[in-house]
Write a protein that holds these residues in place. Structure first.
Motif, PDB file in Angstrom:
ATOM      1  N   GLU A 103       0.823  -1.216   0.000  1.00 39.37           N
ATOM      2  CA  GLU A 103       0.000   0.000   0.000  1.00 39.37           C
ATOM      3  C   GLU A 103       0.853   1.260   0.000  1.00 39.37           C
ATOM      4  OE1 GLU A 103      -2.302  -3.401   1.583  1.00 39.37           O
ATOM      5  OE2 GLU A 103      -0.422  -2.478   2.245  1.00 39.37           O
ATOM      6  N   THR A 104       1.930   1.275   0.781  1.00 38.91           N
ATOM      7  CA  THR A 104       2.748   2.488   0.806  1.00 38.91           C
ATOM      8  C   THR A 104       3.515   2.678  -0.492  1.00 38.91           C
ATOM      9  OG1 THR A 104       4.471   1.272   2.024  1.00 38.91           O
ATOM     10  CG2 THR A 104       2.932   2.616   3.309  1.00 38.91           C
ATOM     11  N   VAL A 105       3.902   1.580  -1.155  1.00 36.99           N
ATOM     12  CA  VAL A 105       4.550   1.718  -2.464  1.00 36.99           C
ATOM     13  C   VAL A 105       3.582   2.323  -3.473  1.00 36.99           C
ATOM     14  CG1 VAL A 105       5.476   0.442  -4.434  1.00 36.99           C
ATOM     15  CG2 VAL A 105       6.252  -0.114  -2.128  1.00 36.99           C
ATOM     16  N   LEU A 106       2.375   1.789  -3.525  1.00 39.18           N
ATOM     17  CA  LEU A 106       1.395   2.276  -4.505  1.00 39.18           C
ATOM     18  C   LEU A 106       0.966   3.701  -4.205  1.00 39.18           C
ATOM     19  CD1 LEU A 106      -0.820  -0.936  -4.767  1.00 39.18           C
ATOM     20  CD2 LEU A 106       0.878  -0.146  -6.426  1.00 39.18           C
ATOM     21  N   LEU A 107       0.830   4.021  -2.940  1.00 35.07           N
ATOM     22  CA  LEU A 107       0.346   5.342  -2.549  1.00 35.07           C
ATOM     23  C   LEU A 107       1.417   6.414  -2.700  1.00 35.07           C
ATOM     24  CD1 LEU A 107      -2.071   6.905  -1.249  1.00 35.07           C
ATOM     25  CD2 LEU A 107      -1.060   6.369   0.965  1.00 35.07           C
ATOM     26  N   PHE A 108       2.600   6.160  -2.138  1.00 33.01           N
ATOM     27  CA  PHE A 108       3.624   7.200  -2.083  1.00 33.01           C
ATOM     28  C   PHE A 108       4.586   7.160  -3.273  1.00 33.01           C
ATOM     29  CE2 PHE A 108       2.307   6.886   2.362  1.00 33.01           C
ATOM     30  CZ  PHE A 108       2.158   8.227   2.687  1.00 33.01           C
ATOM     31  N   HIS A 109       4.911   5.986  -3.785  1.00 32.89           N
ATOM     32  CA  HIS A 109       5.826   5.907  -4.927  1.00 32.89           C
ATOM     33  C   HIS A 109       5.091   6.146  -6.248  1.00 32.89           C
ATOM     34  CE1 HIS A 109       9.383   3.578  -2.956  1.00 32.89           C
ATOM     35  NE2 HIS A 109       8.741   4.291  -2.053  1.00 32.89           N
ATOM     36  N   ASP A 110       3.890   5.559  -6.367  1.00 29.75           N
ATOM     37  CA  ASP A 110       3.154   5.651  -7.627  1.00 29.75           C
ATOM     38  C   ASP A 110       2.126   6.773  -7.644  1.00 29.75           C
ATOM     39  OD1 ASP A 110       4.610   3.429  -8.171  1.00 29.75           O
ATOM     40  OD2 ASP A 110       2.921   2.102  -8.559  1.00 29.75           O
ATOM     41  N   GLY A 111       1.822   7.320  -6.476  1.00 30.06           N
ATOM     42  CA  GLY A 111       0.843   8.398  -6.413  1.00 30.06           C
ATOM     43  C   GLY A 111      -0.589   7.941  -6.666  1.00 30.06           C
ATOM     44  N   LEU A 112      -0.888   6.649  -6.434  1.00 30.93           N
ATOM     45  CA  LEU A 112      -2.230   6.146  -6.651  1.00 30.93           C
ATOM     46  C   LEU A 112      -3.132   6.497  -5.476  1.00 30.93           C
ATOM     47  CD1 LEU A 112      -1.513   2.576  -8.077  1.00 30.93           C
ATOM     48  CD2 LEU A 112      -1.898   4.699  -9.328  1.00 30.93           C
ATOM     49  N   ASP A 113      -4.402   6.638  -5.763  1.00 31.69           N
ATOM     50  CA  ASP A 113      -5.398   6.877  -4.726  1.00 31.69           C
ATOM     51  C   ASP A 113      -5.860   5.523  -4.195  1.00 31.69           C
ATOM     52  OD1 ASP A 113      -7.251   8.116  -3.072  1.00 31.69           O
ATOM     53  OD2 ASP A 113      -8.799   8.158  -4.624  1.00 31.69           O
ATOM     54  N   LEU A 114      -5.726   5.315  -2.896  1.00 30.14           N
ATOM     55  CA  LEU A 114      -6.118   4.046  -2.286  1.00 30.14           C
ATOM     56  C   LEU A 114      -7.141   4.307  -1.183  1.00 30.14           C
ATOM     57  CD1 LEU A 114      -2.720   2.119  -1.880  1.00 30.14           C
ATOM     58  CD2 LEU A 114      -4.330   2.022  -3.795  1.00 30.14           C
ATOM     59  N   PRO A 115      -8.408   4.472  -1.523  1.00 33.90           N
ATOM     60  CA  PRO A 115      -9.424   4.643  -0.483  1.00 33.90           C
ATOM     61  C   PRO A 115      -9.386   3.483   0.506  1.00 33.90           C
ATOM     62  CG  PRO A 115     -10.344   5.113  -2.649  1.00 33.90           C
ATOM     63  CD  PRO A 115      -8.982   4.525  -2.880  1.00 33.90           C
ATOM     64  N   ALA A 116      -9.498   3.829   1.795  1.00 34.50           N
ATOM     65  CA  ALA A 116      -9.446   2.833   2.873  1.00 34.50           C
ATOM     66  C   ALA A 116      -8.129   2.068   2.878  1.00 34.50           C
ATOM     67  CB  ALA A 116     -10.628   1.867   2.815  1.00 34.50           C
ATOM     68  N   PHE A 117      -7.100   2.627   2.224  1.00 38.71           N
ATOM     69  CA  PHE A 117      -5.783   1.992   2.188  1.00 38.71           C
ATOM     70  C   PHE A 117      -5.871   0.602   1.572  1.00 38.71           C
ATOM     71  CE2 PHE A 117      -1.547   1.348   4.502  1.00 38.71           C
ATOM     72  CZ  PHE A 117      -0.918   2.350   3.783  1.00 38.71           C
ATOM     73  N   ALA A 118      -6.730   0.463   0.561  1.00 40.89           N
ATOM     74  CA  ALA A 118      -6.999  -0.840  -0.046  1.00 40.89           C
ATOM     75  C   ALA A 118      -6.374  -0.930  -1.427  1.00 40.89           C
ATOM     76  CB  ALA A 118      -8.505  -1.074  -0.147  1.00 40.89           C
ATOM     77  N   ALA A 119      -5.605  -2.006  -1.660  1.00 43.56           N
ATOM     78  CA  ALA A 119      -4.990  -2.239  -2.968  1.00 43.56           C
ATOM     79  C   ALA A 119      -5.837  -3.125  -3.855  1.00 43.56           C
ATOM     80  CB  ALA A 119      -3.603  -2.866  -2.783  1.00 43.56           C
ATOM     81  N   PHE A 120      -6.754  -3.894  -3.281  1.00 45.38           N
ATOM     82  CA  PHE A 120      -7.462  -4.895  -4.085  1.00 45.38           C
ATOM     83  C   PHE A 120      -8.312  -4.326  -5.216  1.00 45.38           C
ATOM     84  CE2 PHE A 120     -10.841  -4.161  -0.910  1.00 45.38           C
ATOM     85  CZ  PHE A 120     -11.981  -4.162  -1.701  1.00 45.38           C
ATOM     86  N   PRO A 121      -8.837  -3.071  -5.136  1.00 48.74           N
ATOM     87  CA  PRO A 121      -9.608  -2.572  -6.278  1.00 48.74           C
ATOM     88  C   PRO A 121      -8.816  -2.516  -7.585  1.00 48.74           C
ATOM     89  CG  PRO A 121     -10.157  -1.282  -4.342  1.00 48.74           C
ATOM     90  CD  PRO A 121      -8.982  -2.150  -3.969  1.00 48.74           C
ATOM     91  N   LEU A 122      -7.487  -2.511  -7.507  1.00 44.94           N
ATOM     92  CA  LEU A 122      -6.675  -2.505  -8.722  1.00 44.94           C
ATOM     93  C   LEU A 122      -6.888  -3.763  -9.554  1.00 44.94           C
ATOM     94  CD1 LEU A 122      -3.301  -1.093  -7.335  1.00 44.94           C
ATOM     95  CD2 LEU A 122      -4.958   0.108  -8.769  1.00 44.94           C
ATOM     96  N   LEU A 123      -7.348  -4.830  -8.932  1.00 41.94           N
ATOM     97  CA  LEU A 123      -7.610  -6.068  -9.666  1.00 41.94           C
ATOM     98  C   LEU A 123      -8.753  -5.920 -10.664  1.00 41.94           C
ATOM     99  CD1 LEU A 123      -7.370  -8.469  -6.620  1.00 41.94           C
ATOM    100  CD2 LEU A 123      -5.836  -8.533  -8.599  1.00 41.94           C
ATOM    101  N   GLY A 124      -9.530  -4.849 -10.530  1.00 43.27           N
ATOM    102  CA  GLY A 124     -10.705  -4.683 -11.372  1.00 43.27           C
ATOM    103  C   GLY A 124     -10.456  -4.072 -12.727  1.00 43.27           C
ATOM    104  N   SER A 125      -9.204  -3.748 -13.047  1.00 41.42           N
ATOM    105  CA  SER A 125      -8.906  -3.167 -14.365  1.00 41.42           C
ATOM    106  C   SER A 125      -7.636  -3.777 -14.915  1.00 41.42           C
ATOM    107  CB  SER A 125      -8.754  -1.651 -14.271  1.00 41.42           C
ATOM    108  OG  SER A 125      -7.569  -1.308 -13.562  1.00 41.42           O
ATOM    109  N   ASP A 126      -7.508  -3.770 -16.238  1.00 35.37           N
ATOM    110  CA  ASP A 126      -6.288  -4.287 -16.862  1.00 35.37           C
ATOM    111  C   ASP A 126      -5.067  -3.502 -16.395  1.00 35.37           C
ATOM    112  OD1 ASP A 126      -7.759  -6.161 -18.242  1.00 35.37           O
ATOM    113  OD2 ASP A 126      -7.841  -4.990 -20.107  1.00 35.37           O
ATOM    114  N   ARG A 127      -5.210  -2.184 -16.355  1.00 34.26           N
ATOM    115  CA  ARG A 127      -4.084  -1.342 -15.943  1.00 34.26           C
ATOM    116  C   ARG A 127      -3.691  -1.628 -14.498  1.00 34.26           C
ATOM    117  NH1 ARG A 127      -3.940   5.309 -16.430  1.00 34.26           N
ATOM    118  NH2 ARG A 127      -1.790   5.584 -15.668  1.00 34.26           N
TER     119      ARG A 127
END
Length: 311
Positions: free
Chosen positions: A21-45
């Motif tokens: 979560e910290t890699v995706l949030l702080f390194h990639d600048g992704l928005d992670l509501p509720a600090f959740a990474a699993f929603p990323l599984l819902g898209s090809d990207r």
């Protein structure tokens, strides 16, 4: 409950990933509501980004000659957190299957010598580092039963609960895993004094869960805590409970959980210094064989651990 593929007599070193979560949030600048990474599984990207994330760590383990444990990005993919993010039961079942499928696809391309395990990651019902949500073991088993069952049905090799802060929820998680016949790893977090957020000493927590479940957990883990926070709770001389702790995933930062939650920037610590601290924790917990990272850690930290720990 079957202990394999986590044979306590097997000393093979295993590496894992870092703080996803910290890699995706702080390194990639992704928005992670509720600090959740699993929603990323819902898209090809999103799936492509998750695959790249894991592949970096897999490559470190393959080069180091260790095995690898892939923790699925499902820490928040349980009923209460899923509902907060708009995911119903059928959605979360699909998430579990997609997450395990991602791990199994990476395992199919594994070139290392050691085992490659796909672990279904389970998180606390509330915030494990903040005491407040109190459940009986039975209530905890009923809560975690669905996610554990989905991960087992999807083909996970084991399930791992991370950042648990009290004995009753850990006991219920193990009960749910026993019901589904899948090996379980109980991951406790500790505060700066080496005690669980509930106040229980780490050793007592391990002993109480084992007593309540007839030792059904495959092993225990400590995660989301810097070595300086873990060491105060560890015995100077071997004690029986210490032999049950087989995994450690430290934070990069020395900050407390409360200070980390309030921080607006990422404290990445120093990878080499962290590796030195982990080596000291390993000296006090000689059964440790699986190492990854938690908040603030990335592939640099796991590479440093590999260089320090791998044969």
């Amino acid at each position: 409950m079957p202990r394999t593929p986590l044979d306590p007599d097997d000393a093979t070193l295993l590496l894992s990933d870092g703080g996803i979560e910290t890699v995706l949030l702080f390194h990639d600048g992704l928005d992670l509501p509720a600090f959740a990474a699993f929603p990323l599984l819902g898209s090809d990207r999103g799936r492509e980004r998750l695959e790249r994330y894991y592949r970096d760590f897999v490559d470190v383990a393959a080069s180091a000659g260790t095995g690898f444990v892939l923790e699925t990005p499902t820490w928040r993919a349980s009923a209460d957190w899923g509902a907060e993010l708009g995911y119903g039961p059928a959605d979360l079942t699909r998430v579990a299957h997609d997450a395990v499928a991602l791990g199994r696809a990476l395992r199919d391309r594994w070139t290392g010598d050691g085992p490659f395990l796909v672990s279904g990651c389970v998180g606390p019902r509330g915030d494990g580092s903040v005491p407040g949500l109190v459940m009986s073991p039975g209530d905890a088993a009923r809560y975690h039963r669905v996610q554990v069952g989905d991960l087992a049905a999807a083909g996970a090799d084991l399930v791992t609960a991370t950042t648990l802060g009290d004995v009753d929820e850990a006991t219920g998680f193990v009960m749910a895993a026993v019901e589904h016949g899948i090996p379980a790893v109980v991951g406790f977090t500790v505060e700066t004094d080496g005690r669980l957020p509930s106040g229980a000493p780490l050793g007592e927590a391990v002993e109480e869960v084992d007593a309540a479940t007839d030792g059904a957990a495959a092993w225990f883990m400590v995660n989301c805590a810097h070595p300086e926070h873990v060491l105060p709770g560890l015995p100077e001389r071997p004690e029986p409970w210490a032999a049950r702790v087989g995994a450690y995933r430290p934070n990069a930062s020395r900050l407390s959980h409360a200070d980390l939650d309030a921080a607006g920037t990422l404290d990445e610590g120093d990878p080499a210094e962290l590796a030195t601290g982990v080596a000291e924790v390993r000296r006090r917990l000689p059964a440790l064989r699986a190492f990854g990272g938690c908040c603030g850690t990335d592939v640099r930290h796991i590479a440093a651990l590999a260089a320090s720990l791998a044969p």
